[in-house]
Each structure stands twice: as C-alpha cells, then as structure tokens.
Enzyme design. Sequence first.
Site, PDB file in Angstrom:
ATOM      1  CD  GLU A 130      40.073  33.905  37.197  1.00 14.53           C
ATOM      2  OE1 GLU A 130      39.040  34.462  38.144  1.00 14.53           O
ATOM      3  OE2 GLU A 130      40.720  34.706  36.785  1.00 14.53           O
ATOM      4  CB  ALA A 276      47.271  41.358  37.067  1.00 12.66           C
ATOM      5  CG  MET A 277      45.421  34.956  38.822  1.00 11.07           C
ATOM      6  SD  MET A 277      43.718  35.060  38.086  1.00 11.07           S
ATOM      7  CE  MET A 277      42.742  34.438  39.712  1.00 11.07           C
ATOM      8  CG  ASN A 279      47.537  34.178  41.809  1.00 17.65           C
ATOM      9  OD1 ASN A 279      46.564  33.444  41.697  1.00 17.65           O
ATOM     10  ND2 ASN A 279      48.589  34.590  41.420  1.00 17.65           N
ATOM     11  CD  GLU A 310      44.400  41.761  39.016  1.00 13.99           C
ATOM     12  OE1 GLU A 310      43.974  40.757  39.797  1.00 13.99           O
ATOM     13  OE2 GLU A 310      44.161  42.133  38.036  1.00 13.99           O
ATOM     14  CG  HIS A 313      40.058  40.357  42.239  1.00 19.22           C
ATOM     15  ND1 HIS A 313      38.886  40.167  42.228  1.00 19.22           N
ATOM     16  CD2 HIS A 313      40.740  40.925  40.850  1.00 19.22           C
ATOM     17  CE1 HIS A 313      38.491  40.067  40.722  1.00 19.22           C
ATOM     18  NE2 HIS A 313      39.596  40.677  40.070  1.00 19.22           N
ATOM     19  CD  GLU A 332      37.646  39.185  37.491  1.00 21.59           C
ATOM     20  OE1 GLU A 332      38.031  40.298  37.387  1.00 21.59           O
ATOM     21  OE2 GLU A 332      38.374  38.420  37.745  1.00 21.59           O
TER      22      GLU A 332
END
Length: 862
Positions: A130, A276-277, A279, A310, A313, A332
């Site tokens: 990202e 964190a992300m 995915n 997360e 998301h 976000e």
Amino acid sequence: MPGTNLTRDEARERARILAVDGYTVELDVRSALGDSGVFRSRTTLRFRCSEPGADSFADLLAPHVRSVTLNGRELDPAEVFDGSRIALPGLAAENELVVDADCAYSHTGEGLHRFVDPVDGEVYLYTQYEPADARRVFANFEQPDLKAPFTFTVTAPAHWEAFSNSAATGEPKRNEDRSRTWSFAPTQRISTYITAIVAGPYHVDRDHYSRELPDGTTLEIPLGALCRKSLAQYFDSDEIFNVTKQGLDFFHEEFDYPYPFGKYDQAFVPEYNIGAMENPGCVTFREEFIYRSKVTEAAYEGRANVILHEMAHMWFGDLVTMQWWDDLWLKESFADFMGAFSQVAATKYQSGWITFANRRKAWAYRQDQLPTTHPITADIRDLEDAKLNFDGITYAKGAAVLKQLVAYVGRDAFFEGARRYFKRHAFGNTTLNDLLAVLAETSGRGEEAMAQWSRAWLQTAGVNALTPELTVDAEGRITDFAVLQDAAEDYPTLRPHRVAVGLYDLTEDGRLVRSRRVEVDVRAEARTSVPELAGAPRPALVLVNDDDLTYCKMRFDEESLDTLRASLGTVQDPLARALCWSAVWNMTRDGLMPARDYLDLVLRFAGLESDIGVLQQLHTQARLTLEQYVVPEGREAAAQAIAAGALTEQRAAEPGSDHQLAWARFFAQSAHVESELQLVAGLLAGTARVDGLDVDQELRWAMLQTLVASGRAGDAELRAELQRDNTASGKRLETAARAAAPNAETKARTWHAVVETDELPNALLEAEIAGFQQASQRELVAPYAEPYFEVLEKVWAERSIEIALRIVNGLFPRLISTDATLARTDQWLAEHEDAAPALRRLVRECRDDLARALRAQVCDAR
C-alpha cells in the site's frame, strides 16, 4: 519519485477502457538464500479493452525485464519498458500480457522485503504494497478500481513455508533441486495493493473458527499465527486467537455478511514500516507486537485494537474498496472507528474509547491544525499524495467523525447502512455518495440531510473549539448557559455538533463527580444557548464535550480551569479525566497554557492516573513539552523536576505493577543529575534494586541509551549489551543508542549512514535517526541544520518515498527551535516552489511544528 508516480487522471482513463479478468503470478524466491538481490517474477495478465486499438500501459518496477509478450506477440523490453511502465500498444478486445522479469528484493519494507535473522541466519520474506508497491513484485495495473482474482505460485527453499491470500491447493510440489513450489487457490476479486506473499521458515500456530450462519450452513475459517522461529518463545498466539475469534463473532453479528476470504492468517514480520496491513486472508503486523519483555496492559489493548482494525478492513476496504485514494477514508476511518467500537463491545479491553480520546484524537488534532490539513475526503492527485494521506485526518479524525455520525443517525441505522453497503457493493468499488445513499435510507434523514452532514464534516478541513459561557446570579445559579464555537481563520467552517455537556462538582472527599448531563445539538453558529441548564447551581467544572461524542477542541471557562489546576487528578470518571488531560494538552500546544504549567499538572496529578494508557501518553507529551515548548532558560530546571518526579512516582508505585514499569521507563529516559544517572547505572549493573521492578532487556536498552547520551557509557558497554541481546530488536536498539553518543564523530557517522549512503535497511535507518537528535545535544546537531536543507531534493529524488519521508521528517532541525531556523525553512520553501508537492508538504509540516514550538515558548516566557 521521478517516473514512478501515477496520477488520478491516468488511472481514471485506464479504468475507463480496461477491465481485468485475472492474474497468474509465478514467483521464484530461491535466490533469497544468496546475494543476487533479485528474484524471478512471471506474470500472466488477462484483460479486456472497450476500445480496441487503444494504447495503455502496465506498471512494473524492476531492474531487468527478460521478455514482454502481448497477445502472442513478442515486444522488445528495451522499447516498451522505461523502468516503471510497460507500454501496451494497439490493444485487442481481449488481451493476454505475459511479463517475465527480475525484480529486486527490498530492504526498505516496500515490495518484497528480505530480512536475515541475526540469531540463526535464517532468511524471511514478506510483501507490503500500500498504496502502490505490488508493481515491485509483479507486473500489474496498480490502481484500486481494477480489481481481479489472483492466482499465485511460489517456489522457495525446501525448509520454508509460503503463504498468500488464499489457501494452498494441496501439498507443495517438490522440485529436483529440493526446493518446493506452492500453488494457491484463486483469490476473490481484490485490488493489487492487498495481495500478499509471506515466505520463510516461519513458526506457525494454528486454530479454527466456526459459526452457524442464518441459512443453516456453517462457516469454517482456519486460523494461523506466524512469527520468526527465534521469537516463538515469546509468541502468545492463544491471546491473539482469542481476540481474533471475538472480533469475528462481533463483525458477523453486526455486518451480517460472512467473512468472504476463506482462511485468516496473521503474520508478525520483521522491519515492518507500519502497524499492520489488511491483506485478506494474510494480514501482516509489525513483530514488535510480540513482546519480549514485560509491557503494560495498554500494549495488549493496543495490539487488540490493531487486530480488530485490520479485521474490520476485511469488509471496509477489501470486500468493498474505494475507487481511488480520494476516498481512502472509506476504509481507514471505518477501520479506526470499528477497532475501538468492537474492542469495547466484544473484548476484555474496556478502555478503548479512553485511549481513542486521549491518543488517537491527539494525532488528529495535530494533523488538522497543520497548514497542509485536508478534508477527510481528500483531493488525491497522484500516488505521492496518497502516500502522505495515511495520516491523522484519514484515520483518527475520520473515526471521530464516524462516532459523531453514529450519534447523529443512531446505532441501528448506522449498522443497517453498513449491511446494505456490503451487500450492494460486494467485490466492487465505491465513492462517498454510495455510502451516503444507504445511510440516507436507513436513518430516515434523507439525502439532503446526509449531504449537509457530509459537506460540514467530510468535505471541509479544520477543527472547531467549543467553550462554555456561563452567567451566574448572586445565589450562584446559572441564569444563562451557551456553547461558543470558533474555528481557525484559514479554515473558518462552523459545524453542527452533537455534544453532552457535563457539570461536575467537588464531593466532601475531594473528588470531582458529574452532577448533571444534558445532550445538546450545537448549531453551526458562533453561539448556541442551552436553556436546559438555566437554574442549575454553578458547577466547579464544565465539560462541553463530555463522553467525547464529537470531534472538537474542548476549552474551559476560567473557574473550570482553576478547578483543573487544583484538582485534575481527582476527576472520578476515567474518560472525563482523559478528556481534561487532552484539553490542557491542546491548550499547551496552542500557546494558551504555559508549558511549565502543563508540566506542573503532570508532576502533581499523573501519579493519580489509573488508566495506564493515559499515563504513558502523558509521559510522551511531557517529554515533547520539555524539549520543544519550554523556554530555553527554563529547560534545565524543568528537566530536573521531571526526572525527580519520575523517580518519586517510580518509588511510590505498587511493586511489579504496570504503573511502576511506566514510571521506571520514564525515569530511565529522563534521569538528569549525577545521583539519578548513578542509580540508572546501578540498576543496569544489578548493584541497585527497586522492589518489584524487573530490569528486563527492553528496559536495559532504555537505561543504556540514557547513559550513552550522557557520556557515561560507550562502545564497550554497547558491544557487551548487543552480545547479550544479539537479535534484530537488540541491533535496532543498539543502533539508536550508539547514535545518541555525545560527540561530533558519532553525529557525522550517523549523518553519513542515513543521508549519504543507501545501505541501511529501514529499521536501522529509523534507529539511527531516532538516536541522532537528543535534547541534551543541541549544539552537536546544530551544524546539520544547513546541510539538511541542501540535501532535501537529492534525498527525495534518489530514495524510495518511504525512506525519503523518514529522512525529511526525522532530520528536520526541530531541536534548533530559533527564529533563524524558521527563516531558513521559509527560505527553502520560497526558493523551491517547483519541488515535488509531497516534499513541500512535509517541509511545510515541519515548519509549522517549529513555529508552534516558538509560539509556545513565548507563552511559557510570560
């Protein structure tokens, strides 16, 4: 960076004519065990073009392209690849692009990051994309609205494990050279930036989640938790799985849309640039969430919040994705809000809204007062803009505004709107209007009301201040009460606010307790009367945003402020107390409260603070106040008072408690006079003890850095400590401590390592920067103020945006808080009007922090 940007207009045009049917991506990372620096990447991209004969382009950042084949026709890489884009001439209605390339391993945390564990020499890989770094790993259309299913295969050393968004389709295939190849099932339609690969000899713990769905079927979700082998002894995966299951229960209950991505792995990876992300199916976290030493409850609460953020998301962002980065808030802001909401609703961590009010909103208030502030729905012209907009506006202000929205439309209407939003736009892309449409339906307020709310809160910038105005009669009763609203001159919008006004009185035992509460709709005007409070006795304290329902800076009338000066620590309700701390902090930043008055409040009342997260935030803010807001001639005395106060509170805290640990760390950072430094040295050597305090490895490094910065420890002690803790964390902390040494040679070495070479991995570069500027060493870093301005454009041109951002922010001469530094910053901005807009934004923000510090010092001098 030149040649790597992508504009919104380019993305819109490409999306207008292209639709993607799928990717097959084959990665060969066997070379990770060597030193070639590159890996093989072969991508097959199938897509349609609505205007046959049109030209377009694919994105790729790679040092070498072996071949490009478009619809069976070989194209010369030298002619069609310019280092960041592959030209696609004369497209057909249906197309197949095959790109075979050598892509580079990253040491900056962007793309496919390669890390060597100093403990055992093992190599670990993970991806982070990202907003637009998937193109560092495979050829693609790098924009969020060209979604597609992805099929990955990974060939890696035999003793490794490999993970991706989807589960492997079977056991990995064994190859003749004893490597193995993993084939993963096709993903759902997702954006490039949330695809993921994690590979290496990771330690893996497994669990399982199941839930019966309304249609009578059972949803089964395999759970995984990964970390490096050398961290497995510290890995509390049971707690991580517990929060994960609680979150899955909550989101399934509230969103009424089953988790759509199969498995749910969570990988804790080294040298990670962000928290964190999201995915899908393969969430990545920074491994600092694995605690090697004792941490406070606030750390576990913070980790739980990130896990839930997360997870939110998976629906807000992954299932339904913003069309372009203008609407980044659609994922976000919602994830930030839902992280706190679900934490309080579903887990044992009940301080989520207190932390949100005191920590997250502090980030938002700072960002929203910068000259570069922007509406929550921002104008994102290109990828560089997008990178910088992962900020306090998009996350924390947006989340605060959503909290206000829930108060405005009602909880039930809000969640029903979310359910309709998911069902209506699953696996698609949306804009602001799509969300407003469902909320208009479910709230009953109508489209115009939602549009007005959006214009006020999402499409304008700036923060309002709310102040109570009281008139009291001779008998001490309120005859008139109003809420005054103002805004900054540059961002003059007044907004509607739903607030709770709280009246607080002192009890006989000295506590401040709420005696009355009324909810009020503050109009988008300068003054809103509150007739409900007429006749009430004049309280000791008025909070105009009690319960933190709205996003505003809260101010006080004079009597309330006097009450806080005398009794802030006795506010009984922890959220109300956190709001008071937040308000006086904002007053200090705004130059309305002298910095040393704020430090006095911390010294007198922080020891009474029950919420450990608030206490640790007070420590952080006190250090910043001392370093930047206290007038120069007052710094020495203030520093001594802070250190002495920290030592007193450390001794007074309950042995072995979180509060003792927090004060011990604060003391370790603040120790100032000889007797205090001797105590730090004694604690480090084991010749001194504090009852209940375990001087573990993290605390040892904090103590050692203070001793190094004061000249009481040096190379021998650092080498010995690194031998004791020869880990990735140990090396990072040793690097920061070494850079803190109080001599010109060290500063020159650090400057060279950070600015003049590109050899440091991201984690060690960050550590060098962290140690470089010490408040006690202003004279040592002053000579680097001018070189800083001289290298800015070179750094921006030559480094990746992630690394350039850290250097520009981290090396700004913030400690040289003088009018001369401010003038030099203004000179650079005036002379570089054609510099990259993102670079100018960073420098303008640094400039504003400096100007704010100077204004605060003027206030403190008075």
